[in-house]
Motif scaffolding. Structure first.
Motif, PDB file in Angstrom:
ATOM      1  N   THR A 163       0.951  -5.193  10.584  1.00 19.82           N
ATOM      2  CA  THR A 163       2.066  -6.075  10.061  1.00 19.82           C
ATOM      3  C   THR A 163       3.273  -5.610  10.389  1.00 19.82           C
ATOM      4  O   THR A 163       3.547  -4.690  11.130  1.00 19.82           O
ATOM      5  CB  THR A 163       1.831  -5.580   8.548  1.00 19.82           C
ATOM      6  N   GLN A 164       4.068  -6.085   9.839  1.00 18.45           N
ATOM      7  CA  GLN A 164       5.778  -5.694  10.026  1.00 18.45           C
ATOM      8  C   GLN A 164       5.974  -4.390   9.567  1.00 18.45           C
ATOM      9  O   GLN A 164       7.140  -3.883   9.761  1.00 18.45           O
ATOM     10  CB  GLN A 164       6.616  -6.788   9.358  1.00 18.45           C
ATOM     11  N   ALA A 165       5.222  -3.963   8.369  1.00 18.22           N
ATOM     12  CA  ALA A 165       5.704  -2.777   7.580  1.00 18.22           C
ATOM     13  C   ALA A 165       4.791  -1.483   8.384  1.00 18.22           C
ATOM     14  O   ALA A 165       5.191  -0.412   8.100  1.00 18.22           O
ATOM     15  CB  ALA A 165       5.587  -2.787   6.377  1.00 18.22           C
ATOM     16  N   TYR A 166       3.565  -1.768   8.732  1.00 20.02           N
ATOM     17  CA  TYR A 166       2.506  -0.586   8.931  1.00 20.02           C
ATOM     18  C   TYR A 166       1.570  -1.142   9.930  1.00 20.02           C
ATOM     19  O   TYR A 166       1.209  -2.363  10.139  1.00 20.02           O
ATOM     20  CB  TYR A 166       1.917   0.109   7.870  1.00 20.02           C
ATOM     21  N   ALA A 167       0.745  -0.271  10.782  1.00 21.03           N
ATOM     22  CA  ALA A 167      -0.566  -0.747  11.356  1.00 21.03           C
ATOM     23  C   ALA A 167      -1.442   0.348  11.028  1.00 21.03           C
ATOM     24  O   ALA A 167      -1.168   1.679  10.892  1.00 21.03           O
ATOM     25  CB  ALA A 167       0.104  -0.417  12.693  1.00 21.03           C
ATOM     26  N   VAL A 168      -2.667  -0.273  11.146  1.00 22.12           N
ATOM     27  CA  VAL A 168      -3.837   0.697  10.940  1.00 22.12           C
ATOM     28  C   VAL A 168      -4.769   0.693  12.057  1.00 22.12           C
ATOM     29  O   VAL A 168      -5.254  -0.487  12.334  1.00 22.12           O
ATOM     30  CB  VAL A 168      -4.723   0.274   9.802  1.00 22.12           C
ATOM     31  N   ILE A 169      -4.727   1.650  12.994  1.00 20.99           N
ATOM     32  CA  ILE A 169      -5.820   1.643  13.997  1.00 20.99           C
ATOM     33  C   ILE A 169      -7.216   2.422  13.699  1.00 20.99           C
ATOM     34  O   ILE A 169      -6.968   3.626  14.002  1.00 20.99           O
ATOM     35  CB  ILE A 169      -5.216   2.033  15.302  1.00 20.99           C
ATOM     36  N   PRO A 170      -8.255   1.938  13.302  1.00 19.54           N
ATOM     37  CA  PRO A 170      -9.491   2.523  13.016  1.00 19.54           C
ATOM     38  C   PRO A 170     -10.084   3.185  14.080  1.00 19.54           C
ATOM     39  O   PRO A 170     -10.033   2.772  15.148  1.00 19.54           O
ATOM     40  CB  PRO A 170     -10.204   1.565  12.097  1.00 19.54           C
ATOM     41  N   ALA A 171     -10.854   4.426  13.716  1.00 19.81           N
ATOM     42  CA  ALA A 171     -11.770   4.812  14.713  1.00 19.81           C
ATOM     43  C   ALA A 171     -12.342   3.957  15.504  1.00 19.81           C
ATOM     44  O   ALA A 171     -12.768   4.198  16.878  1.00 19.81           O
ATOM     45  CB  ALA A 171     -12.384   6.190  14.092  1.00 19.81           C
ATOM     46  N   VAL A 172     -13.204   3.030  14.829  1.00 20.75           N
ATOM     47  CA  VAL A 172     -14.102   2.186  15.587  1.00 20.75           C
ATOM     48  C   VAL A 172     -13.424   1.306  16.585  1.00 20.75           C
ATOM     49  O   VAL A 172     -14.127   0.587  17.306  1.00 20.75           O
ATOM     50  CB  VAL A 172     -14.665   1.047  14.266  1.00 20.75           C
ATOM     51  N   GLY A 220      12.434  -2.358  16.100  1.00 21.68           N
ATOM     52  CA  GLY A 220      12.180  -3.090  14.910  1.00 21.68           C
ATOM     53  C   GLY A 220      10.777  -2.583  14.301  1.00 21.68           C
ATOM     54  O   GLY A 220      10.488  -3.060  13.109  1.00 21.68           O
ATOM     55  N   PHE A 221      10.160  -1.766  14.686  1.00 20.61           N
ATOM     56  CA  PHE A 221       8.886  -1.082  14.025  1.00 20.61           C
ATOM     57  C   PHE A 221       9.310   0.526  14.213  1.00 20.61           C
ATOM     58  O   PHE A 221      10.525   0.963  13.590  1.00 20.61           O
ATOM     59  CB  PHE A 221       7.778  -1.270  14.744  1.00 20.61           C
ATOM     60  N   ALA A 222       8.150   1.301  14.102  1.00 20.49           N
ATOM     61  CA  ALA A 222       8.668   2.585  14.299  1.00 20.49           C
ATOM     62  C   ALA A 222       9.162   2.974  15.755  1.00 20.49           C
ATOM     63  O   ALA A 222       8.535   2.534  16.612  1.00 20.49           O
ATOM     64  CB  ALA A 222       7.136   3.486  14.233  1.00 20.49           C
ATOM     65  N   GLU A 223      10.071   3.631  15.764  1.00 19.52           N
ATOM     66  CA  GLU A 223      10.955   3.610  17.059  1.00 19.52           C
ATOM     67  C   GLU A 223      11.203   4.991  17.618  1.00 19.52           C
ATOM     68  O   GLU A 223      11.574   5.326  18.857  1.00 19.52           O
ATOM     69  CB  GLU A 223      12.294   3.130  16.788  1.00 19.52           C
ATOM     70  N   LEU A 268      -2.211   3.378  -0.023  1.00 16.81           N
ATOM     71  CA  LEU A 268      -1.541   2.336  -0.551  1.00 16.81           C
ATOM     72  C   LEU A 268      -0.303   2.247   0.810  1.00 16.81           C
ATOM     73  O   LEU A 268       0.151   3.164   1.251  1.00 16.81           O
ATOM     74  CB  LEU A 268      -0.858   2.673  -1.528  1.00 16.81           C
ATOM     75  N   LEU A 269      -0.270   1.121   1.480  1.00 16.74           N
ATOM     76  CA  LEU A 269       0.813   0.690   2.557  1.00 16.74           C
ATOM     77  C   LEU A 269       1.377  -0.650   2.347  1.00 16.74           C
ATOM     78  O   LEU A 269       0.893  -1.716   1.970  1.00 16.74           O
ATOM     79  CB  LEU A 269      -0.065   0.740   3.704  1.00 16.74           C
ATOM     80  N   ASN A 270       2.742  -0.546   2.018  1.00 15.62           N
ATOM     81  CA  ASN A 270       3.261  -1.407   1.351  1.00 15.62           C
ATOM     82  C   ASN A 270       2.776  -2.067   0.233  1.00 15.62           C
ATOM     83  O   ASN A 270       2.744  -1.478  -0.805  1.00 15.62           O
ATOM     84  CB  ASN A 270       3.342  -2.574   2.550  1.00 15.62           C
ATOM     85  N   MET A 300       3.447   4.023  10.239  1.00 17.66           N
ATOM     86  CA  MET A 300       4.370   3.286   9.293  1.00 17.66           C
ATOM     87  C   MET A 300       5.840   3.510   9.710  1.00 17.66           C
ATOM     88  O   MET A 300       6.244   4.337   9.964  1.00 17.66           O
ATOM     89  CB  MET A 300       4.278   4.155   7.931  1.00 17.66           C
ATOM     90  N   ARG A 301       6.475   2.197   9.513  1.00 15.92           N
ATOM     91  CA  ARG A 301       7.834   2.131   9.853  1.00 15.92           C
ATOM     92  C   ARG A 301       8.711   2.849   8.510  1.00 15.92           C
ATOM     93  O   ARG A 301       7.985   3.005   7.546  1.00 15.92           O
ATOM     94  CB  ARG A 301       8.242   0.766  10.121  1.00 15.92           C
ATOM     95  N   ALA A 302       9.994   2.929   8.939  1.00 17.91           N
ATOM     96  CA  ALA A 302      10.759   3.623   7.781  1.00 17.91           C
ATOM     97  C   ALA A 302      10.590   2.554   6.637  1.00 17.91           C
ATOM     98  O   ALA A 302      10.588   1.520   6.553  1.00 17.91           O
ATOM     99  CB  ALA A 302      12.395   3.649   8.144  1.00 17.91           C
ATOM    100  N   PHE A 303      10.878   3.265   5.088  1.00 25.79           N
ATOM    101  CA  PHE A 303      10.604   2.676   3.915  1.00 25.79           C
ATOM    102  C   PHE A 303       9.521   1.821   3.657  1.00 25.79           C
ATOM    103  O   PHE A 303       9.500   1.074   2.733  1.00 25.79           O
ATOM    104  CB  PHE A 303      12.047   1.711   4.101  1.00 25.79           C
ATOM    105  N   CYS A 304       8.433   1.925   4.529  1.00 22.99           N
ATOM    106  CA  CYS A 304       7.243   1.264   4.060  1.00 22.99           C
ATOM    107  C   CYS A 304       6.546   2.266   2.787  1.00 22.99           C
ATOM    108  O   CYS A 304       6.388   3.316   2.964  1.00 22.99           O
ATOM    109  CB  CYS A 304       6.146   1.540   5.056  1.00 22.99           C
ATOM    110  N   PRO A 305       6.548   1.510   1.533  1.00 21.93           N
ATOM    111  CA  PRO A 305       6.017   2.022   0.546  1.00 21.93           C
ATOM    112  C   PRO A 305       4.532   2.772   0.712  1.00 21.93           C
ATOM    113  O   PRO A 305       3.847   2.050   1.736  1.00 21.93           O
ATOM    114  CB  PRO A 305       5.750   1.424  -0.755  1.00 21.93           C
ATOM    115  N   GLN A 306       4.156   3.844   0.172  1.00 22.99           N
ATOM    116  CA  GLN A 306       2.890   4.871   0.446  1.00 22.99           C
ATOM    117  C   GLN A 306       2.471   5.772  -0.497  1.00 22.99           C
ATOM    118  O   GLN A 306       3.385   6.255  -1.155  1.00 22.99           O
ATOM    119  CB  GLN A 306       3.146   5.465   2.104  1.00 22.99           C
ATOM    120  N   ALA A 307       1.174   5.650  -0.651  1.00 24.16           N
ATOM    121  CA  ALA A 307       0.698   6.820  -1.407  1.00 24.16           C
ATOM    122  C   ALA A 307      -0.936   6.787  -1.004  1.00 24.16           C
ATOM    123  O   ALA A 307      -1.379   5.911  -0.385  1.00 24.16           O
ATOM    124  CB  ALA A 307       0.613   6.197  -2.924  1.00 24.16           C
ATOM    125  N   CYS A 308      -1.672   7.766  -1.656  1.00 23.49           N
ATOM    126  CA  CYS A 308      -3.075   7.663  -1.323  1.00 23.49           C
ATOM    127  C   CYS A 308      -3.991   8.324  -2.575  1.00 23.49           C
ATOM    128  O   CYS A 308      -3.340   9.119  -3.247  1.00 23.49           O
ATOM    129  CB  CYS A 308      -3.362   8.311  -0.117  1.00 23.49           C
TER     130      CYS A 308
END
Length: 269
Positions: free
Chosen positions: A24-33, A60-63, A223-225, A239-247
């Motif tokens: 996405t524009q705010a984050y990416a998930v690259i799973p192990a699979v 424009g993403f993580a730089e 939680l991602l964005n 995660m790019r800067a300012f992407c809301p996050q929790a777990c």
């Protein structure tokens, strides 16, 4: 202690290609699979080695960083591993054994070994056993600042680094900080964050630091964005800067991840 790493291989033809990979524009998930043989890269100057490139600077993403997962076969390694003299790095060994030379000194690394390599460091690294050696390699170009020295090299093991508990959580959420957080000479940190089952980040962190996060052990709802995503061993979150996050840690074992963040510098204007 076990540390997840890309599984490699290739699923058989009966598998459904749908996965939990997200970009996405705010984050990416690259799973192990998705971290399979056919998506590896090969690097100049490295022999008997393959690399999963999980993050690289994207405008424009993580730089600020790149994140490699490197596998060395027998006698694999490099006498000239880093082409950028301004690059600094953290290496974290996940499996196998490796021999690191740094200047005139030699170090044998085992799973859980942690190495900080300052810019312009002269180093080599080789697998010294028949079994594959697997390690995480996080690279960032050093940003000097007036009055601050270049940090010294550091070689330690995660078992030697205490867990600093976060306030008010009775030790269920704790961070192993390999660098002194008050030493401003470092312009990035790579820590191990630990959650006991059921523990959580109790608010949506929203901050300027970029993150690369590799799950070493356990499972969680993250939680991602605006999205809750299920993650487990070997999954990578970017995660790019300012992407809301929790777990919230799930399952019956600790949830642990290796975490990159950029720190301690003025924002370029």
């Amino acid at each position: 202690m076990s540390y997840a790493f890309p599984p490699g291989g290739l699923p058989d033809q009966s598998q459904n290609p749908e996965s939990t990979a997200i970009f996405t524009q705010a984050y990416a998930v690259i799973p192990a699979v998705t971290q399979r043989d056919i998506v590896t890269s090969f690097l100049p100057g490295w022999q008997n080695a393959r690399v999963w490139v999980l993050a690289r600077p994207l405008s424009g993403f993580a730089e600020t960083f790149s994140y490699y997962a490197v596998e060395l076969d027998e006698e694999g390694g490099s006498a000239e591993p880093e082409p950028d003299r301004d690059a600094q790095a953290v290496i974290f060994l996940a499996k196998g054994q490796a021999r690191l030379t740094l200047g005139h000194d030699t170090f044998d690394l085992i799973p859980g070994s942690y190495v900080y390599l300052p810019p312009s460091a002269v180093w080599t690294m080789y697998n010294i056993h028949e079994d594959p050696c697997q390690f995480h390699w996080i690279r960032k170009r050093f940003r000097p600042s007036p009055g601050l020295k270049v940090p010294d090299a550091l070689i330690t093991h995660e078992s030697e680094v205490e867990k600093a508990s976060m306030p008010g959580c009775n030790g269920t959420w704790a961070t192993q900080r390999f660098f002194d957080p008050f030493d401003l000479s470092y312009d990035f940190h790579v820590n191990i964050v630990n959650f006991e089952p059921g523990a959580r980040i109790p608010f949506a962190e929203t901050h300027v630091m970029e993150h690369g996060l590799y799950v070493l052990q356990g499972t969680a709802e993250y939680l991602l964005n605006t999205d809750w995503v299920s993650v487990g061993p070997g999954d990578f979150i970017w995660m790019r800067a300012f992407c809301p996050q929790a777990c919230i840690a799930t399952g019956t074992e600790p949830f642990r991840y290796l975490l990159y963040k950029d720190v301690n510098r003025h924002m370029p204007l």
